[in-house]
Every structure is written in structure tokens, then in C-alpha cells.
Motif scaffolding. Structure first.
Motif: not given
Length: 524
Positions: A46, A279, A305-308, A483-484, A487
């Protein structure tokens, strides 16, 4: 209860834990690594993909800068197949203070970070999308690295030396007898089985969770502060080199080309729980605005896509704990024998992915000394499996391979050019893998459709393989899409809204995913 016996247990399957288990195994000890999830599922998986030149820290953290500069060449060599030697730029933007560039130049010289000042014209020749109003530019040896491939490379190297890698095994207790560690107990999340591993030494490489793990051994006050940072992947490479703003480290000051995308990052906010990483939409907008400073027109590109992630920052009494941005990025090793009177336990936290091998070396050196042995580290000189030919990663490598057998090989994921044979081989090797496990190793669903098309194909192939029945495959697919979605939700605008709507019509309209049979929890 299942029982095993070994010399050393390593807790944590991120880059540091993988580096430790490799180092321990190469020194001739029997060793087992345990992680509550998959390898590289925490902080290592990540982040923004940067292989540091050291340039980022020449002013703010000179010691870390030197460590990164020295380890950069080693990682490029021993993990060649995971590293792309992109090079990098530090650029003074139109509104950035010029005096910091002078401090940066002095810092680079003092810390031994390779650098060269180039003209803005030359910087624009190398990166045509760069802000043409930039005022100064420095070339450095930044690169990019696939953290998952690096971790799996280290793990497979450890296995060649006899180590065991137990993913999805969550430690529930560190056993001790008075002042001596006896081993650990864990739960296998795939089967529900309890396991006890007797050993003489435990190395805690749990990252943001290291404090919780140390607490299991009745060693309190291991203050690892999770520093949350968000990142956003754009749907193609707007730059081919790493581009940094030449300012004191700040939010959104770096753009990293990784595989077929580029990643803008990152924020840095103290959080209480590394398992609960938000996020926030305002931070998403902050990242997009920051991208405009580096590359005008950045917002017109498609965010996919975004993530943390949570940095495992070690508490420093000299720093305000509301400001994790200015906490040290250096590694910290806690000797529980001298601090807590408990022999057979060491904890490591902090550091960078770039310095993971050095972190492993330093903590294993301490373990070897405590055991009264003389077994030197050899990880610097030996490449991991897959990297022994010294060929670095190149973004077109899958295309080259696909073109050689285009009429014979089915492409499962067009975005990432993942083939059916790659998927089938990994399913055969890891029959209990989830789709997210496959994603981390093959990049399944990481392109613009975010799994909209390839995940259905992967589900069919897994069911055909006989490794899972229809109910389990359906549940794996449902979890993967969920899960996709985590993000996708914060960055839904423009073309990605249309893509996501199409995917939703397919899964909810055509396939009616929410009403398909479910598998039993224990078998997923």
C-alpha cells in the motif's frame, strides 16, 4: 493443536519480515514466517512504488537519505526483475521557494546521494508533460519497484534455504517461561486450525501492528504510530521517470510511474488503528490538485483506483504526535532483553521499503550476537530467484512475451496482459488463494476496468481447474469486487463513472451477484 518446532519465528510478511526470514535462513537457522494475511498485504502493498534515491530526505532526514542511496544499488541488483530503473527528477515548481533548492543541493552532497542539476529544457526533453514554468531541476537515481514481487522473491529465496512461509496464520500468543521466549501460537484462517510453533527466538516485524504483537509477550509501550497516507493510480504513465517537487516533504509531492500506470502520493495523517484507514474525499481532491502542479492537465487523466496505507512510524518524544509527516523514517530496533528482561524477542519498525534488506541485516545481526554465534549476512551478494540474470523490469515485457504466442495463448486481462497459463500455474501452486492473492502476484483487475471483465474470466478458469466449486468461486469473486469497490468509490468522476456503471450492470444486472449461492466462511 498442530505443533511445529524451529529455531526462529518471524512475525510479519511485509518487506521487512520477508527480508528477515531470508537473512535468517541464509545464515543457516531453521525458520518459519507467519502472517495473518497474504505476503505484502499491509504497508508494503500500500505504497506508491518508489525505490528511493535518498533525494527525498537529504534535508529532512539525512541518515535515511544515505541509507536509501546505498541500498538503492543493492535492491536494483538482487531484485532486478522487480525494479524498473526509471531515474527521477526533483523539480522546483513555479510557486516553490528557490532557497530550498540550495539546501537540497547541499544535503545531497553531504549525504552521498547521486545527483546532477540539469536545465529546464533538458528536464522537459526527458518529461514533456512536466510543468514548463518549473524553475530548477535535479536528476537522481530514483526507480520503481513492485513491492509484491520483491517480497515474493525474498520469500522464495528463503524457501530455497529451507524456510517455511505460513500466510493466513494469525499469531494469538507469544509463549514465554519467565524471562525466556518459548514460541508462538497462531490460528490458520484458511482451515480454522490452531498451531503451536516452538522456537528459541521470535523476531517481530509486524509493521504498524508491531506494538500489538509485542504486547502478546507482555512487553508494553512499543509505540508504533500508524501514519496514514492515500495514493491514487491514474490510467496510464503521464511520466516515465519519478517526478518529485523539490520542497520539504509534503502531501502530494511525488508522481511515480509503476507498470502501466502512474501514482500520485501521498498524505500523512496520524491514525489510531492501522486496520481502519479512510480515503477522505478532500484528500483525494488534494492529490489531484497536487498532480496539476507537477503535470498540467493532470485532472483530465482518468483516476482508476485509490488506496490508503499505514507507515509504521516509531514514536519520538521530541515530535508532536499530531504531525506524523515530520517523524523520522529511520528504522528502530527494540531489544527486549535489555529493555524488558525477556530474551529471545526483538522488534523492528520504521524504515523504508528501499532499506528493507539493511533493516533485516541489522536485526538479524543482533539476534546472532545474542545467540553467541558468528554467522555473517550474505543477502547483499546473492540475487533472489527470478533476478539472477540481472535483467531489470521493463514496462513492455508482458507485451513482448504475449506477441511471441499471440495465437496460442488466451489473454485473461487485456489491461495488464495477464495470460491464462500464468493464472492456471498460480492456481495450481496456491489452490486456496483468493482473487486478491492472485491480484497481488499477477495484477489481476488492476487496469482501467478494475476487474470488470477479467475477474469473470478468472472465476471461470478457477472453477474449471477443479480447485474450487461454484459456490466458493462465486464468493471469491464477490469479495474481490467488494474490495475493488473500496478504492473506486472515492475517485468516481469522468470516464471512471461510466466504466463503473457498466461493471455494475454486468455484475448486478446480468449475473445478479448478490443472490448467488454463498460458500461456507471457513472454505473461502
Amino acid at each position: 493443536m498442530k505443533k511445529l518446532e524451529t529455531d526462529v519465528v518471524v512475525i510479519g510478511g511485509g518487506s521487512t519480515g520477508a527480508g528477515v526470514v531470508r537473512d535468517v535462513a541464509m545464515r543457516g537457522y531453521r525458520t518459519i514466517l507467519v502472517d495473518r494475511a497474504d505476503l505484502g498485504q499491509g504497508t508494503t502493498g500500500r505504497y506508491h512504488g518508489l525505490l528511493h534515491s535518498g533525494g527525498r530526505y537529504v534535508v529532512s532526514d539525512p541518515h535515511s537519505a544515505t541509507e536509501c542511496a546505498e541500498e538503492n544499488d543493492i535492491i536494483e541488483r538482487i531484485h532486478a526483475d522487480a525494479v524498473e530503473t526509471t531515474g527521477g527528477l526533483f523539480v522546483v515548481g513555479p510557486d516553490d521557494p528557490l532557497d530550498f533548492a540550495d539546501d537540497w543541493l547541499k544535503g545531497a552532497q553531504a549525504t552521498g546521494v547521486p545527483h546532477e542539476e540539469i536545465t529546464i529544457a533538458e528536464a522537459l526533453r526527458r518529461e514533456p508533460r512536466l510543468n514548463p514554468k518549473s524553475k530548477r531541476a535535479f536528476a537522481v537515481k530514483d526507480g520503481t519497484v513492485d513491492g509484491w514481487q520483491m517480497v515474493w522473491g525474498a520469500a522464495r529465496s528463503a524457501e530455497e534455504y529451507g524456510a517455511q512461509i505460513l500466510t493466513y496464520h494469525e499469531v494469538t500468543d507469544i509463549m514465554r517461561d519467565g524471562e525466556k521466549v518459548l514460541g508462538i501460537r497462531a490460528t490458520d484462517h484458511k482451515t480454522g486450525e490452531e498451531i503451536q510453533i516452538d522456537c528459541s527466538f521470535v523476531i517481530n516485524a509486524g509493521g504498524p501492528w508491531a506494538g500489538q504483537i509485542a504486547g502478546m509477550a507482555e512487553c508494553p509501550d512499543v509505540d508504533v504510530v500508524p501514519g496514514r497516507g492515500i495514493m491514487i493510480a491514474m490510467n496510464h504513465r503521464l511520466v516515465n521517470q519519478v517526478v518529485n517537487r523539490c520542497i520539504y516533504p509534503a502531501d502530494g509531492d511525488i508522481l511515480v510511474p509503476v507498470h502501466t500506470v502512474c501514482i500520485i502520493g501521498t498524505t500523512d495523517v496520524k491514525v489510531d488503528d492501522p486496520d481502519k484507514l479512510a480515503i477522505p474525499r478532500n484528500e483525494v481532491q488534494q492529490m489531484l490538485d497536487s498532480g496539476e502542479v507537477l503535470v498540467p492537465g493532470f485532472r483530465q487523466a482518468r483516476a482508476i483506483h485509490s488506496w490508503s496505507g499505514a507507515r509504521p512510524l516509531v514514536k519520538d518524544s521530541r515530535v508532536d504526535l499530531t504531525d506524523t509527516r515530520h517523524m523520522s523514517r529511520g528504522m528502530s530496533i527494540i531489544n527486549h532483553e535489555s529493555r524488558d528482561g525477556l530474551s529471545g524477542l526483538l522488534t523492528i519498525a520504521g524504515g523504508k521499503l528501499t532499506t528493507y534488506r539493511l533493516m533485516a541485516k541489522n536485526i538479524v545481526d543482533i539476534m546472532v550476537e545474542q545467540l553467541g554465534d558468528d554467522r555473517p549476512c550474505r543477502t547483499e551478494t546473492e540475487a533472489v530467484p527470478g533476478s539472477k540474470d540481472q535483467k531489470n523490469y521493463h514496462v513492455t515485457h508482458r507485451l513482448d512475451e504475449a506477441e511471441k504466442k499471440l495465437q496460442k495463448e488466451q489473454i485473461v486481462c487485456e489491461c495488464e496482459l495477464m495470460t491464462r497459463s500464468q493464472l492456471e500455474e498460480l492456481i495450481e501452486e496456491q489452490p486456496m488463494a483468493s482473487f486478491d492473492d492472485l491480484r497481488r502476484q499477477l495484477r489481476l483487475g488492476m487496469g482501467p476496468c478494475q476487474g470488470g471483465f477479467c475477474s469473470i474470466r478468472a472465476a471461470g478458469i478457477m472453477q474449471e481447474s477443479g480447485k474450487a466449486d461454484v459456490e466458493r468461486v462465486t464468493e471469491l469473486l464477490r469479495r474481490f469486487l467488494k474490495n475493488r469497490w473500496i478504492g473506486l468509490w472515492p475517485i468516481l468522476y469522468g470516464d471512471q463513472v461510466r466504466q463503473t456503471a457498466l461493471d455494475n450492470w454486468i455484475f448486478q444486472g446480468t449475473l445478479d451477484m448478490d443472490h448467488l449461492p454463498e460458500a461456507e466462511e471457513a472454505h473461502v
